[in-house]
Design a protein around this motif. Structure first.
Motif, PDB file in Angstrom:
ATOM      1  N   PRO A 452       0.812  -1.226   0.000  1.00  0.00           N
ATOM      2  CA  PRO A 452       0.000   0.000   0.000  1.00  0.00           C
ATOM      3  C   PRO A 452       0.844   1.274   0.000  1.00  0.00           C
ATOM      4  O   PRO A 452       0.510   2.231  -0.708  1.00  0.00           O
ATOM      5  N   VAL A 453       1.914   1.284   0.801  1.00  0.00           N
ATOM      6  CA  VAL A 453       2.772   2.473   0.832  1.00  0.00           C
ATOM      7  C   VAL A 453       3.438   2.691  -0.515  1.00  0.00           C
ATOM      8  O   VAL A 453       3.460   3.813  -1.051  1.00  0.00           O
ATOM      9  N   GLY A 454       3.984   1.633  -1.077  1.00  0.00           N
ATOM     10  CA  GLY A 454       4.633   1.748  -2.382  1.00  0.00           C
ATOM     11  C   GLY A 454       3.676   2.181  -3.474  1.00  0.00           C
ATOM     12  O   GLY A 454       4.023   3.001  -4.338  1.00  0.00           O
ATOM     13  N   ARG A 455       2.440   1.641  -3.435  1.00  0.00           N
ATOM     14  CA  ARG A 455       1.472   2.015  -4.456  1.00  0.00           C
ATOM     15  C   ARG A 455       1.095   3.499  -4.348  1.00  0.00           C
ATOM     16  O   ARG A 455       0.943   4.187  -5.357  1.00  0.00           O
ATOM     17  N   PHE A 456       0.943   3.983  -3.104  1.00  0.00           N
ATOM     18  CA  PHE A 456       0.621   5.398  -2.914  1.00  0.00           C
ATOM     19  C   PHE A 456       1.779   6.282  -3.397  1.00  0.00           C
ATOM     20  O   PHE A 456       1.547   7.305  -4.054  1.00  0.00           O
ATOM     21  N   MET A 457       2.997   5.891  -3.085  1.00  0.00           N
ATOM     22  CA  MET A 457       4.150   6.689  -3.497  1.00  0.00           C
ATOM     23  C   MET A 457       4.305   6.708  -5.019  1.00  0.00           C
ATOM     24  O   MET A 457       4.675   7.739  -5.602  1.00  0.00           O
ATOM     25  N   ARG A 458       3.988   5.590  -5.666  1.00  0.00           N
ATOM     26  CA  ARG A 458       4.086   5.552  -7.123  1.00  0.00           C
ATOM     27  C   ARG A 458       2.981   6.394  -7.766  1.00  0.00           C
ATOM     28  O   ARG A 458       3.209   7.064  -8.766  1.00  0.00           O
ATOM     29  N   ARG A 459       1.770   6.335  -7.189  1.00  0.00           N
ATOM     30  CA  ARG A 459       0.661   7.093  -7.752  1.00  0.00           C
ATOM     31  C   ARG A 459       0.876   8.593  -7.624  1.00  0.00           C
ATOM     32  O   ARG A 459       0.500   9.376  -8.505  1.00  0.00           O
ATOM     33  N   THR A 460       1.531   9.035  -6.565  1.00  0.00           N
ATOM     34  CA  THR A 460       1.804  10.462  -6.351  1.00  0.00           C
ATOM     35  C   THR A 460       3.205  10.871  -6.785  1.00  0.00           C
ATOM     36  O   THR A 460       3.585  12.039  -6.617  1.00  0.00           O
ATOM     37  N   SER A 461       3.997   9.925  -7.315  1.00  0.00           N
ATOM     38  CA  SER A 461       5.367  10.172  -7.789  1.00  0.00           C
ATOM     39  C   SER A 461       6.303  10.615  -6.672  1.00  0.00           C
ATOM     40  O   SER A 461       7.364  11.191  -6.943  1.00  0.00           O
ATOM     41  N   LEU A 462       5.964  10.324  -5.421  1.00  0.00           N
ATOM     42  CA  LEU A 462       6.860  10.672  -4.304  1.00  0.00           C
ATOM     43  C   LEU A 462       8.119   9.814  -4.315  1.00  0.00           C
ATOM     44  O   LEU A 462       9.143  10.219  -3.742  1.00  0.00           O
ATOM     45  N   ASP A 463       8.050   8.632  -4.930  1.00  0.00           N
ATOM     46  CA  ASP A 463       9.242   7.776  -4.976  1.00  0.00           C
ATOM     47  C   ASP A 463      10.346   8.380  -5.833  1.00  0.00           C
ATOM     48  O   ASP A 463      11.497   7.934  -5.776  1.00  0.00           O
ATOM     49  N   GLU A 464      10.025   9.421  -6.653  1.00  0.00           N
ATOM     50  CA  GLU A 464      11.019  10.043  -7.523  1.00  0.00           C
ATOM     51  C   GLU A 464      11.800  11.160  -6.828  1.00  0.00           C
ATOM     52  O   GLU A 464      12.782  11.656  -7.372  1.00  0.00           O
ATOM     53  N   LEU A 465      11.383  11.580  -5.634  1.00  0.00           N
ATOM     54  CA  LEU A 465      11.997  12.746  -4.984  1.00  0.00           C
ATOM     55  C   LEU A 465      13.498  12.590  -4.716  1.00  0.00           C
ATOM     56  O   LEU A 465      14.228  13.585  -4.787  1.00  0.00           O
ATOM     57  N   PRO A 466      14.020  11.407  -4.401  1.00  0.00           N
ATOM     58  CA  PRO A 466      15.476  11.304  -4.211  1.00  0.00           C
ATOM     59  C   PRO A 466      16.293  11.694  -5.442  1.00  0.00           C
ATOM     60  O   PRO A 466      17.501  11.939  -5.331  1.00  0.00           O
ATOM     61  N   GLN A 467      15.666  11.783  -6.599  1.00  0.00           N
ATOM     62  CA  GLN A 467      16.398  12.167  -7.801  1.00  0.00           C
ATOM     63  C   GLN A 467      16.819  13.640  -7.774  1.00  0.00           C
ATOM     64  O   GLN A 467      17.575  14.087  -8.635  1.00  0.00           O
ATOM     65  N   LEU A 468      16.339  14.384  -6.782  1.00  0.00           N
ATOM     66  CA  LEU A 468      16.861  15.737  -6.583  1.00  0.00           C
ATOM     67  C   LEU A 468      18.372  15.711  -6.352  1.00  0.00           C
ATOM     68  O   LEU A 468      19.084  16.656  -6.721  1.00  0.00           O
ATOM     69  N   TRP A 469      18.842  14.634  -5.723  1.00  0.00           N
ATOM     70  CA  TRP A 469      20.286  14.479  -5.523  1.00  0.00           C
ATOM     71  C   TRP A 469      20.989  14.243  -6.867  1.00  0.00           C
ATOM     72  O   TRP A 469      22.091  14.758  -7.102  1.00  0.00           O
ATOM     73  N   ASN A 470      20.355  13.469  -7.767  1.00  0.00           N
ATOM     74  CA  ASN A 470      20.910  13.292  -9.112  1.00  0.00           C
ATOM     75  C   ASN A 470      21.025  14.628  -9.847  1.00  0.00           C
ATOM     76  O   ASN A 470      21.969  14.857 -10.614  1.00  0.00           O
ATOM     77  N   ILE A 471      20.071  15.531  -9.596  1.00  0.00           N
ATOM     78  CA  ILE A 471      20.103  16.843 -10.246  1.00  0.00           C
ATOM     79  C   ILE A 471      21.281  17.654  -9.727  1.00  0.00           C
ATOM     80  O   ILE A 471      22.007  18.300 -10.502  1.00  0.00           O
ATOM     81  N   LEU A 472      21.500  17.641  -8.421  1.00  0.00           N
ATOM     82  CA  LEU A 472      22.638  18.373  -7.861  1.00  0.00           C
ATOM     83  C   LEU A 472      23.965  17.842  -8.395  1.00  0.00           C
ATOM     84  O   LEU A 472      24.906  18.612  -8.624  1.00  0.00           O
ATOM     85  N   ARG A 473      24.054  16.563  -8.598  1.00  0.00           N
ATOM     86  CA  ARG A 473      25.289  15.955  -9.106  1.00  0.00           C
ATOM     87  C   ARG A 473      25.514  16.232 -10.589  1.00  0.00           C
ATOM     88  O   ARG A 473      26.623  16.049 -11.099  1.00  0.00           O
ATOM     89  N   GLY A 474      24.479  16.649 -11.299  1.00  0.00           N
ATOM     90  CA  GLY A 474      24.601  16.908 -12.723  1.00  0.00           C
ATOM     91  C   GLY A 474      24.212  15.743 -13.604  1.00  0.00           C
ATOM     92  O   GLY A 474      24.315  15.835 -14.830  1.00  0.00           O
ATOM     93  N   ASP A 475      23.759  14.632 -13.007  1.00  0.00           N
ATOM     94  CA  ASP A 475      23.308  13.488 -13.808  1.00  0.00           C
ATOM     95  C   ASP A 475      21.991  13.781 -14.513  1.00  0.00           C
ATOM     96  O   ASP A 475      21.729  13.227 -15.590  1.00  0.00           O
ATOM     97  N   MET A 476      21.163  14.604 -13.881  1.00  0.00           N
ATOM     98  CA  MET A 476      19.824  14.862 -14.393  1.00  0.00           C
ATOM     99  C   MET A 476      19.527  16.356 -14.350  1.00  0.00           C
ATOM    100  O   MET A 476      20.321  17.143 -13.826  1.00  0.00           O
ATOM    101  N   THR A 477      18.379  16.718 -14.900  1.00  0.00           N
ATOM    102  CA  THR A 477      17.876  18.075 -14.854  1.00  0.00           C
ATOM    103  C   THR A 477      16.451  18.043 -14.300  1.00  0.00           C
ATOM    104  O   THR A 477      15.855  16.969 -14.186  1.00  0.00           O
ATOM    105  N   VAL A 478      15.916  19.183 -13.936  1.00  0.00           N
ATOM    106  CA  VAL A 478      14.571  19.195 -13.347  1.00  0.00           C
ATOM    107  C   VAL A 478      13.530  18.805 -14.391  1.00  0.00           C
ATOM    108  O   VAL A 478      12.686  17.933 -14.157  1.00  0.00           O
ATOM    109  N   VAL A 479      13.568  19.435 -15.561  1.00  0.00           N
ATOM    110  CA  VAL A 479      12.614  19.143 -16.629  1.00  0.00           C
ATOM    111  C   VAL A 479      13.391  18.648 -17.843  1.00  0.00           C
ATOM    112  O   VAL A 479      14.358  19.285 -18.279  1.00  0.00           O
ATOM    113  N   GLY A 480      12.969  17.523 -18.377  1.00  0.00           N
ATOM    114  CA  GLY A 480      13.637  16.943 -19.534  1.00  0.00           C
ATOM    115  C   GLY A 480      13.039  15.585 -19.841  1.00  0.00           C
ATOM    116  O   GLY A 480      12.093  15.129 -19.178  1.00  0.00           O
TER     117      GLY A 480
END
Length: 560
Positions: A452-480
């Protein structure tokens, strides 16, 4: 009819003067007295009725130009042939009197100067922008009373100029062309700053003094623009600053463009050759080609090309865009001759080469100042988001730990910019059976292992929030474009030619395709089309729109 040519030097460039040698007359009589040999005297009876030589007739019937006048005034070199009737004589026919071949002189490139090679990296905005800024800050030289307002006005005006295209590359430079747009944007910036100053200060005297300061700075900007435009034009005319240009196409418009660039250096371009695009035309004289469209990517560094001009192309647009999106082409400024003659883009300053309108196309990849702006905005957004959302991140981590035990983060290989792999970080919502399943299974939306927790996080895209660290490192961008696994990148790139073009930029935390409903089991071709549209039409406002729509999707629960 056979043709040959004589090299003639005109204004430092070699011009080919065609010489027409006709076939023997019908009947094979090589001693016909009506066809005297060229270069040898004949009897007066045969030549008395001949008004002029073929070369002079051809020149006389053409419109006079500088190059042709130079050729006409110069005595033609003698051409020796055996006399008619002698053994080994070459049969000759009287040359046509009206230049029946309508042969046009081929426009050939010239050798660039050493100064122009040293100034290849210079652009007009590198001179214009600093002069504009100095002019806007000019009032600080005699008064410091309005220094805050002056700084704000300068920053705002330069931003409005940049957004309005006043720092874009232009081929035809004239302060008179820019003056209406320049005055309008100066007035808009002054109005905004004046309203802010009036709200902050009740003194009428202060407001009047500040307005005088703004008016003086606006006048200095116009004067500075006139000086910079005159300076750039002067440098171009003396070929101190010029950029190598390849013309795509070999039709009449392309040939005329090459002639204009060769003759008029004020456009700042040095013509280096034509690139064949589509079938070769047969309705006119052949045009020497530098390369074909397939060889364009290797030809650009060979000739140090800086500008591509698209004219008279006869290939499907997808095939042309596939070539223009390659790395070597991305670094060139791109101009297009509109297919609808006389048309131009609305909202921008008209540009032209001679009487041929040209429109500059935005770069097909994020690079240069645009990429620097986007990277700075990514760093600011990711830093602020990590600080503001830290309590929510902590709650998600605790919920994941409570549901599935240790190992709250999930690391997976994804393909980033230019095909470089990186590790993406997510909150773990389920445990795959093995690494093979993690890399090759497409969708797990209905997997029973998701709690249930995982399904809620996937439906609200909260599981993607750690990728903010990828953005700081330069691996990713906010929009793309969203990152994908190597297995599927290889598969989709083979099936959809446009898919690999997504990797011109770093992958994004959210994207235009995702907020447009293309998530989960949706057509890959549509995703690639949306992603490439985003890359080629990027702006800060487009990023803002995608972020606002992403927030709406999160609250609506429109995730996976």
């Amino acid at each position: 009819m056979e043709t040959s040519s004589l090299p003639t030097v005109v204004h430092g460039a070699t011009v080919e003067l065609p010489i027409v040698a006709a076939k023997p007359p019908a009947g094979g009589d090589s001693t016909d007295r009506r066809t005297p040999a060229v270069g040898r005297p004949t009897d007066r009876d045969a030549t008395a009725d001949r008004p002029a030589t073929a070369a002079r007739d051809a020149i006389a019937d053409r419109p006079a130009t500088a190059a042709r006048d130079a050729i006409a005034d110069r005595p033609a070199p003698p051409v020796e042939h055996p006399a008619v009737g002698h053994p080994g004589a070459i049969p000759q026919q009287r040359a046509p009197e009206r230049a029946e071949s309508t042969a046009t002189t081929t426009v050939l490139p010239y050798v660039g100067s050493e100064t122009s090679r040293r100034t290849r990296q210079l652009r007009a905005w590198m001179l214009t922008a600093p002069v504009d800024l100095i002019a806007l800050l000019g009032p600080l030289l005699w008064t410091r009373t309005y220094w805050r307002g002056t700084l704000v006005a300068a920053a705002l005006t330069v931003t409005i100029f940049a957004a309005g295209g006043l720092y874009r590359a232009r081929r035809h430079m004239s302060i008179l062309d820019e003056l209406p747009s320049l005055c309008g944007r100066l007035l808009a910036a002054a109005s905004i700053v004046s309203i802010i100053a009036a709200l902050r200060h009740d003194s009428v005297e202060y407001g009047a003094g500040f307005m005088r300061s703004v008016a003086i700075s606006a006048g200095l900007v116009i004067v500075g623009r006139a000086v910079t435009r005159a300076t750039v034009t002067f440098a171009r005319r003396h070929r101190w600053v010029e950029h190598n240009a390849i013309i795509l196409g070999s039709g009449p418009v392309a040939v005329e463009l090459s002639r204009l660039l060769r003759r008029y250096p004020r456009y700042g371009l040095r013509f280096v050759g034509h690139v064949g695009v589509g079938p070769q035309r047969t309705d006119g004289p052949p045009v020497p080609l530098l390369a074909t469209l397939d060889d364009l990517e290797s030809t650009i560094p060979m000739v140090d090309c800086d500008v591509l001009i698209i004219a008279d192309v006869e290939v499907p647009e997808p095939a042309l865009m596939e070539v223009l999106r390659r790395p070597a082409c991305v670094g060139c400024d791109l101009f297009v001759v509109p297919r609808l003659w006389g048309s131009r883009s609305q909202g921008g300053l008209p540009d032209h080469i001679g009487a041929i309108p040209v429109v500059q196309i935005r770069h097909t990849a994020l690079s240069g100042p645009r990429w620097a702006v986007k990277r700075c905005s990514d760093l600011v957004f990711a830093t602020v988001a990590l600080v503001v959302l830290s309590p929510l991140l902590l709650l998600c981590a605790l919920a994941t730990l409570a549901e599935g035990g240790r190992g709250i983060f999930f690391y997976q290989d994804r393909v980033g910019r230019h095909g470089r792999p990186f590790k993406v970080i997510k909150f773990r919502t389920m445990r795959p059976h093995d690494e093979q399943e993690s890399q090759t299974r497409w969708s797990i939306a209905d997997d029973q292992r998701i709690g249930p927790v995982g399904r809620f996080m996937r439906r609200t895209s909260l599981d993607e929030l750690p990728q903010l660290w990828n953005i700081l490192r330069g691996d990713m961008t906010v929009v793309g474009p969203r990152p994908e696994r190597p297995y599927f990148v290889e598969k989709f790139s083979a099936e959809h030619p446009d898919y690999a073009m997504r990797h011109r930029v770093p992958m994004g935390l959210t994207g235009l395709a995702q907020v447009s409903g293309l998530r989960g089991d949706t057509p890959i071709s549509d995703r690639a089309r949306f992603d490439n549209y985003y890359i080629e039409n990027w702006s800060l406002w487009l990023d803002a729109k995608v972020l606002l729509r992403t927030i709406a999707e999160v609250f609506r629960g429109g995730g996976r």
